[in-house]
Design a protein around this motif. Structure first.
Motif, PDB file in Angstrom:
ATOM      1  N   VAL A 132      63.223  81.599  39.924  1.00 29.48           N
ATOM      2  CA  VAL A 132      61.989  80.649  40.070  1.00 29.48           C
ATOM      3  C   VAL A 132      61.407  80.608  38.724  1.00 29.48           C
ATOM      4  O   VAL A 132      60.937  79.358  38.538  1.00 29.48           O
ATOM      5  N   ALA A 136      61.246  76.516  37.761  1.00 29.34           N
ATOM      6  CA  ALA A 136      59.759  76.146  37.253  1.00 29.34           C
ATOM      7  C   ALA A 136      59.833  75.410  35.875  1.00 29.34           C
ATOM      8  O   ALA A 136      59.102  74.228  35.989  1.00 29.34           O
ATOM      9  N   ILE A 274      56.620  76.135  44.680  1.00 23.59           N
ATOM     10  CA  ILE A 274      56.028  76.444  42.987  1.00 23.59           C
ATOM     11  C   ILE A 274      56.755  75.600  42.375  1.00 23.59           C
ATOM     12  O   ILE A 274      55.893  74.923  41.329  1.00 23.59           O
ATOM     13  N   ALA A 275      57.913  75.386  42.350  1.00 24.30           N
ATOM     14  CA  ALA A 275      58.653  74.385  41.441  1.00 24.30           C
ATOM     15  C   ALA A 275      58.025  72.993  41.679  1.00 24.30           C
ATOM     16  O   ALA A 275      57.810  72.340  40.764  1.00 24.30           O
ATOM     17  N   THR A 277      55.063  72.465  42.856  1.00 20.07           N
ATOM     18  CA  THR A 277      53.674  72.016  42.186  1.00 20.07           C
ATOM     19  C   THR A 277      53.732  72.026  40.640  1.00 20.07           C
ATOM     20  O   THR A 277      52.838  71.139  40.163  1.00 20.07           O
ATOM     21  N   VAL A 278      54.579  72.773  40.026  1.00 25.02           N
ATOM     22  CA  VAL A 278      54.784  72.661  38.639  1.00 25.02           C
ATOM     23  C   VAL A 278      55.037  71.135  38.202  1.00 25.02           C
ATOM     24  O   VAL A 278      54.650  70.498  37.165  1.00 25.02           O
ATOM     25  N   ASN A 279      55.974  70.665  38.959  1.00 25.42           N
ATOM     26  CA  ASN A 279      56.863  69.371  38.647  1.00 25.42           C
ATOM     27  C   ASN A 279      55.666  68.347  38.661  1.00 25.42           C
ATOM     28  O   ASN A 279      55.428  67.628  37.848  1.00 25.42           O
TER      29      ASN A 279
END
Length: 355
Positions: A132, A136, A274-275, A277-279
């Motif tokens: 994860v 991310a 999660i990834a 959202t970070v992106n």
């Protein structure tokens, strides 16, 4: 978020890379068509209304298509619907033999048993947590190198480069969209043959050099004070095209492919969330700060910052992103259980390291 995740779960390992990349290529085709539509509609009264209305058409078509899509076998097994998973596998793996289908199903079932427990607690398992975190960072780097800043603000960049016609600036975005489509198609056709890591490493190293050159030439053009199209203008446009091509064969499609592969099935939705959202946060920050950075760092300095992120990405890919080509999804997440071994394996796989 959903498209690469769904395709990765339902595609055979031998074609997974190409099929996940196809979703990014299709997206680029849609973007290119939007650019062409914008160019054709420019100058018409109420053009923005037509642009918004035309964008609703593919949304309606996509909604109708989703109604007949099956669930992925890994999702069905996770919900205890093994027989439905078997039927879906028989369809997507055809003309594979019944033995091959049952073997794949058994691997999915076995991995689902190992991933027992609550989804959030599973995220804290060492291998999953490492995956994860790496995912991310990978997602953030896709936009930290400035791709959407350049796309969003391309008319302003073209103007600074000496392209004075607004219509020609819009046409320039069409050219960028076409380059993106062509080179993502190249990635689609070659990602399962060449591999994920080589494309990422080539893209990161190439973009580091091109962004440095782009920053330098753009700085010279702005400081020269010479208006209109010059040799520096041609160089700047060439570097932007090369940058778009390098991003399109690497960061663009391969990021989503790797993200769709490295997370275990039971937490893939949450991990991809999660990834993603970070992106998107990185994309928002990069686009929001672009003009401010250009004002404070000058136009050249902004691209030097993006070059720094590309150089960091090169080291990050070389050390921490594994090669997943042809591997069953159930075998990928365990690679992250021993980070030191992962780094050692990745270093040994580099072309300039003596075996």
């Amino acid at each position: 978020l959903i498209s690469p995740m769904f395709i990765s779960e339902i595609a055979p390992p031998a074609f997974r890379g190409s099929l996940v990349t196809l979703s990014e290529v299709s997206l680029s085709l849609g973007v290119l068509l939007a650019y062409v539509a914008n160019f054709c509609l420019s100058g018409l009264p109420g053009q923005w209304r037509w642009m918004l209305a035309l964008g609703a058409v593919p949304g309606v078509l996509l909604t109708l298509r989703i109604l007949i899509l099956p669930e992925s076998p890994r999702y069905l097994v996770g919900k205890g619907r093994t027989e439905e998973a078997r039927r879906v596998l028989q369809k997507v793996m055809a003309p594979a033999t019944a033995k091959e289908t049952e073997q794949t199903l058994a691997e999915i079932v076995e991995r689902a048993k190992e991933e027992s427990g609550g989804s959030w607690s599973l995220l804290l398992k060492p291998a999953t947590l490492t995956a994860v975190v790496i995912g991310a960072v990978l997602a953030a780097l896709q936009h930290a190198v400035g791709i959407e800043s350049i796309i969003y603000h391309s008319p302003i960049i073209f103007e600074r480069a000496g392209v004075t016609s607004k219509r020609m600036a819009i046409l320039g975005t069409v050219g960028m969209g076409l380059i993106k489509l062509v080179f993502e198609t190249y990635a689609l056709l070659n990602v399962d043959r060449v591999g994920r890591r080589p494309l990422l490493l080539v893209g990161a190293s190439g973009m580091t050099a091109v962004l440095l050159a782009l920053g330098y030439t753009l700085r010279l053009k702005v400081l020269s004070g010479v208006p209109g199209f010059t040799r520096l203008t041609a160089a700047i446009l060439g570097f932007i095209g090369l940058y778009s091509a390098l991003h399109a064969i690497s960061f663009g499609p391969v990021t989503w492919l790797v993200l769709a592969e490295i997370f275990p099935a039971k937490v893939k939705g949450k991990a991809m969330g999660i990834a993603t959202t970070v992106n998107r946060c990185t994309s928002f920050i990069a686009a929001l700060t672009f003009l401010t950075m250009c004002d404070r760092l000058q136009w050249g300095g902004t691209f030097y910052v993006y070059a720094g992120f590309a150089a960091f990405a090169l080291v990050f890919f070389a050390l921490l992103v594994p090669e997943t080509t042809g591997m069953p999804l159930e075998e990928i997440t365990p690679l992250f259980a021993k980070p030191r071994k992962l780094v050692s394996t990745n270093i040994k796989a580099l072309p300039f390291v003596t075996k």
